[in-house]
Design a protein around this motif. Structure first.
Motif, PDB file in Angstrom:
ATOM      1  N   PRO A  29       0.821  -1.219   0.000  1.00  0.00           N
ATOM      2  CA  PRO A  29       0.000   0.000   0.000  1.00  0.00           C
ATOM      3  C   PRO A  29       0.851   1.264   0.000  1.00  0.00           C
ATOM      4  CG  PRO A  29       0.082  -0.922   2.207  1.00  0.00           C
ATOM      5  CD  PRO A  29       0.875  -1.855   1.325  1.00  0.00           C
ATOM      6  N   PHE A  30       0.308   2.298  -0.624  1.00  0.00           N
ATOM      7  CA  PHE A  30       0.915   3.632  -0.603  1.00  0.00           C
ATOM      8  C   PHE A  30      -0.217   4.622  -0.380  1.00  0.00           C
ATOM      9  CE2 PHE A  30       2.296   7.663  -2.307  1.00  0.00           C
ATOM     10  CZ  PHE A  30       3.624   7.752  -1.915  1.00  0.00           C
ATOM     11  N   VAL A  31      -0.103   5.430   0.667  1.00  0.00           N
ATOM     12  CA  VAL A  31      -1.165   6.382   1.029  1.00  0.00           C
ATOM     13  C   VAL A  31      -0.820   7.759   0.485  1.00  0.00           C
ATOM     14  CG1 VAL A  31      -2.382   7.509   2.928  1.00  0.00           C
ATOM     15  CG2 VAL A  31      -1.791   5.080   3.095  1.00  0.00           C
ATOM     16  N   SER A  32      -1.789   8.372  -0.186  1.00  0.00           N
ATOM     17  CA  SER A  32      -1.587   9.692  -0.792  1.00  0.00           C
ATOM     18  C   SER A  32      -2.719  10.619  -0.374  1.00  0.00           C
ATOM     19  CB  SER A  32      -1.555   9.562  -2.321  1.00  0.00           C
ATOM     20  OG  SER A  32      -1.396  10.822  -2.938  1.00  0.00           O
ATOM     21  N   ASP A  33      -2.362  11.777   0.168  1.00  0.00           N
ATOM     22  CA  ASP A  33      -3.371  12.720   0.655  1.00  0.00           C
ATOM     23  C   ASP A  33      -3.079  14.112   0.098  1.00  0.00           C
ATOM     24  OD1 ASP A  33      -4.928  14.519   2.471  1.00  0.00           O
ATOM     25  OD2 ASP A  33      -5.326  12.638   3.516  1.00  0.00           O
ATOM     26  N   SER A  34      -4.117  14.811  -0.299  1.00  0.00           N
ATOM     27  CA  SER A  34      -3.956  16.162  -0.842  1.00  0.00           C
ATOM     28  C   SER A  34      -3.652  17.184   0.247  1.00  0.00           C
ATOM     29  CB  SER A  34      -5.213  16.585  -1.606  1.00  0.00           C
ATOM     30  OG  SER A  34      -6.330  16.627  -0.725  1.00  0.00           O
ATOM     31  N   ASN A  48       3.857   0.819  10.855  1.00  0.00           N
ATOM     32  CA  ASN A  48       3.579  -0.332   9.994  1.00  0.00           C
ATOM     33  C   ASN A  48       4.372  -0.297   8.683  1.00  0.00           C
ATOM     34  OD1 ASN A  48       1.121  -2.040  11.160  1.00  0.00           O
ATOM     35  ND2 ASN A  48       0.772   0.111  11.679  1.00  0.00           N
ATOM     36  N   LYS A  49       5.328   0.661   8.607  1.00  0.00           N
ATOM     37  CA  LYS A  49       6.206   0.783   7.441  1.00  0.00           C
ATOM     38  C   LYS A  49       5.420   0.903   6.136  1.00  0.00           C
ATOM     39  CE  LYS A  49       9.944  -1.673   9.775  1.00  0.00           C
ATOM     40  NZ  LYS A  49      10.871  -2.838   9.765  1.00  0.00           N
ATOM     41  N   ILE A  50       4.390   1.734   6.188  1.00  0.00           N
ATOM     42  CA  ILE A  50       3.576   2.017   5.002  1.00  0.00           C
ATOM     43  C   ILE A  50       3.963   3.396   4.480  1.00  0.00           C
ATOM     44  CG2 ILE A  50       1.239   2.404   4.119  1.00  0.00           C
ATOM     45  CD1 ILE A  50       0.236   0.458   6.281  1.00  0.00           C
ATOM     46  N   PRO A  51       4.516   3.481   3.261  1.00  0.00           N
ATOM     47  CA  PRO A  51       4.927   4.783   2.726  1.00  0.00           C
ATOM     48  C   PRO A  51       3.726   5.680   2.443  1.00  0.00           C
ATOM     49  CG  PRO A  51       5.143   3.088   1.054  1.00  0.00           C
ATOM     50  CD  PRO A  51       4.784   2.375   2.319  1.00  0.00           C
ATOM     51  N   PHE A  52       3.938   6.991   2.507  1.00  0.00           N
ATOM     52  CA  PHE A  52       2.834   7.922   2.276  1.00  0.00           C
ATOM     53  C   PHE A  52       3.376   9.240   1.754  1.00  0.00           C
ATOM     54  CE2 PHE A  52       4.253   8.579   6.630  1.00  0.00           C
ATOM     55  CZ  PHE A  52       4.287   9.963   6.753  1.00  0.00           C
ATOM     56  N   GLU A  53       2.458  10.031   1.214  1.00  0.00           N
ATOM     57  CA  GLU A  53       2.765  11.399   0.817  1.00  0.00           C
ATOM     58  C   GLU A  53       1.593  12.275   1.246  1.00  0.00           C
ATOM     59  OE1 GLU A  53       3.159  11.396  -3.436  1.00  0.00           O
ATOM     60  OE2 GLU A  53       1.072  10.859  -3.806  1.00  0.00           O
ATOM     61  N   GLU A  54       1.877  13.558   1.484  1.00  0.00           N
ATOM     62  CA  GLU A  54       0.812  14.487   1.862  1.00  0.00           C
ATOM     63  C   GLU A  54       1.017  15.814   1.155  1.00  0.00           C
ATOM     64  OE1 GLU A  54       0.950  15.175   6.097  1.00  0.00           O
ATOM     65  OE2 GLU A  54       3.131  15.214   6.131  1.00  0.00           O
TER      66      GLU A  54
END
Length: 461
Positions: A29-34, A48-54
Motif C-alpha cells: 500500500p501507498f497512502v496519498s493525501d492532498s 507499519n512501514k507504510i509509505p505515504f505522501e501528503e
C-alpha cells in the motif's frame, strides 16, 4: 513489487484502515493525501512501514493495480477522472473490507440524521443478546480496520451518502433508511435527486431475501420507493400512522405488527432520550430487532426494552455540558444539517441562544423559521463565511453576532443569556472551515464552557 501496489487516496480513518488491510493481505500500500495527514495516522503508517505522501498527489497511481478511494473524495475529482481514463480500477474502502469477510451478516444504516444513534442502539441490543457483533463505518472506525480482527457474525455499519456513492456491489442483509433531508448538496451540484439516489443505493443493491427498514413518515423516502427498483422486503416504521406491518406509535406506546399480530414493545414516556428524532431512531432499532437473523430476540423482548430504557445521550448529540448560574450549555455539534437542528430546537422548552454556522452545504434554512421565531433570542455565528446565514436570519432575529473563535462564541452567548436560558451549539453546517471535524468542534466547545465555569467559580468563591 509494483504489480502488488495499491494506492490509497486519503489519509484519514478510511484510508488508514484500507492500507493496513492491504498490507495484511500481501499488497504494497501507498497512502496519498492532498492535505496534511493527522499525526495519529502518520504514527500508524510509520509503525507499519507504510509509505505515504501528503500535501498533494504524485503520479504513483499510474503504477497501481487498483486504487482505494476514501469517501471524502468526490468521484468527479480531476484526479479520479485521470485514474478512470487509465482504466485503473477504483474501489471503495467499504467493498475492499467486505471482500475479506466470508459469512458475516451486514446491517447497514443510513439517513441524513440519526445514523450514529441508531447504529449504537442496535449494536447494544445485539451485544446484550450475546451475538458476536462489530460496529464500524462512519461511526468512528473504518470497516477495513474492523475487518483486520477476527470476523464477526454481524456488523452494524453506519453508512454516509459519500460512502454509498462509491459502492456498486455492497449488500446489506438489513438496510435502514432513517430519513432524507437536504444535506451535502454542495457535493451533489445542489440537486437533491442525486442525493436521494445516493441514499437509495443501500436498498437497490439488496436481494429479495433481504430487508429494507424505512421511515414511512418521510415523503422523500416514500417517493423513492416508487421510483427505484427494490427487491428486498420493505418494513416501515412511523410515529404518525398505525401500520398494518411494521413498528408504530399508539397511545404513547410502541407496537410492532407482523402477519396481523400486534405486539407491545414499550412505553415511550419511560425512554430517557427525548424528541421525535430519537423516537424514530428507537423505532428503527426495534424494527431491526424483530427481523431476519434477529427473530429469536422476539422471544426475549426484555432485552430490547431494557437496552433502550437504559440509553444515555451520545457525545456531541444534545449533550448537556454544564449549567452555569442557571444557564444550560448543550453540545449538539453533530447537528451538521438543517433537519438535525430542527429537532434540536423543537426539543427546547426554555429560550435559546443558538451558536450556529460553519461551512454551508447548500442549506435551505426556511424550515427553521417558525422554531427560530418561537424559541431563539440571539444567534452567534461561528464560522469564516457567515454571509448566507446572517442574511437569511437578519430580519428574523434582532441579535446576531459573528466570530471565528469558539472561546468568544461561548462567552458572548453567556453575556447575552439570562437565568433559565439554554445555550445551544447546533451548527447546521459542517465544521471544516475552523475545525477538523464535528468532534473537535464539540470538544473545544465543552472545554471553553468548563473554562468559563472555573472562571465564574473563582470569582464567586
Amino acid at each position: 513489487m509494483e504489480r502488488k501496489l495499491i494506492v490509497v487516496l486519503g489519509g484519514g480513518e478510511s484510508g488508514i484502515g484500507a492500507s493496513l488491510l492491504a498490507k495484511k493481505k500481501g499488497f504494497t500500500p501507498f497512502v496519498s493525501d492532498s492535505g496534511i495527514i493527522q499525526n495519529k495516522y502518520k504514527k500508524i503508517l510509520i509503525e507499519n512501514k507504510i509509505p505515504f505522501e501528503e500535501n498533494g498527489h504524485t503520479e504513483i497511481y499510474k503504477k497501481a493495480i487498483k486504487v482505494i478511494k476514501s469517501p471524502g473524495i468526490s468521484r468527479k475529482n480531476s484526479l479520479i477522472n485521470k485514474i478512470n481514463f487509465l482504466k485503473i480500477p477504483i474501489i471503495s474502502e467499504l467493498e475492499f473490507g467486505k471482500s475479506y469477510l466470508k459469512t458475516s451478516y451486514i446491517i447497514g444504516i443510513t439517513g441524513s440524521n440519526g445514523k450514529t444513534t441508531t447504529s449504537f442502539i442496535v449494536y447494544k441490543i445485539l451485544k446484550k443478546k450475546g451475538i458476536f457483533v462489530g460496529i464500524a463505518g462512519n461511526i468512528g472506525r473504518s470497516f477495513s480496520r474492523e475487518a483486520l480482527k477476527k470476523e464477526k457474525d454481524v456488523y452494524v455499519l453506519e453508512l454516509s451518502s459519500f460512502q454509498l456513492d462509491d459502492v456498486f456491489n455492497f449488500r446489506s442483509n438489513i438496510a435502514v433508511l432513517l430519513n432524507i433531508t437536504r444535506d451535502h448538496l454542495n457535493r451533489y451540484n445542489n440537486n437533491i435527486e442525486d442525493y436521494i439516489f445516493s441514499k437509495f443505493k443501500i436498498a437497490t443493491l439488496q436481494k429479495k431475501e433481504d430487508f429494507l427498514i424505512y421511515n414511512y413518515d418521510d415523503p422523500l423516502i416514500r417517493e423513492g420507493l416508487k421510483k427505484y427498483k427494490i427487491q428486498s422486503r420493505c418494513i416501515p416504521f412511523s410515529i404518525k400512522k398505525e401500520l398494518r406491518l411494521g413498528t408504530y406509535l399508539k397511545w404513547n406506546k410502541i407496537f410492532f405488527r407482523k402477519e396481523n399480530e400486534e405486539k407491545y414493545i414499550l412505553n415511550v414516556k419511560k425512554v430517557p432520550l427525548i424528541g421525535d428524532h430519537n423516537l424514530y431512531n428507537i423505532m428503527a432499532s426495534i424494527t431491526i430487532s424483530e427481523m431476519g437473523l434477529l427473530k429469536d430476540i422476539q422471544k426475549k423482548k426484555s432485552i430490547i426494552s431494557t437496552t433502550i430504557l437504559r440509553l444515555t445521550t451520545l457525545e456531541h448529540r444534545m449533550e448537556k455540558v454544564l449549567n452555569i448560574n442557571g444557564v444550560q450549555f448543550i453540545n449538539d455539534s453533530k447537528a451538521t444539517n438543517v433537519n438535525a437542528v430542527f429537532y434540536a430546537l423543537k426539543s427546547m422548552i426554555s429560550p435559546v441562544i443558538w451558536i450556529a454556522g460553519g461551512k454551508d452545504k447548500g442549506n435551505d434554512y426556511s424550515e427553521l423559521v417558525p422554531l427560530v421565531k418561537e424559541k431563539v433570542k440571539a444567534i452567534i455565528c461561528l464560522g469564516k463565511q457567515n454571509d448566507k446565514f446572517v442574511n437569511f436570519f437578519r430580519d428574523i432575529i434582532d441579535i446576531i453576532v459573528e466570530t471565528e473563535s469558539i472561546k468568544k462564541a461561548v462567552r458572548m452567548a453567556y453575556i447575552l443569556s439570562l437565568h433559565g436560558d439554554n445555550i445551544l451549539l447546533s451548527p447546521a453546517c459542517s465544521s471544516f472551515d475552523l475545525f477538523q471535524d464535528y468532534k473537535e468542534r464539540g470538544n473545544k466547545f465543552k472545554q471553553e464552557v468548563r473554562n468559563l465555569f472555573y472562571e465564574k467559580k473563582r470569582y464567586f468563591f
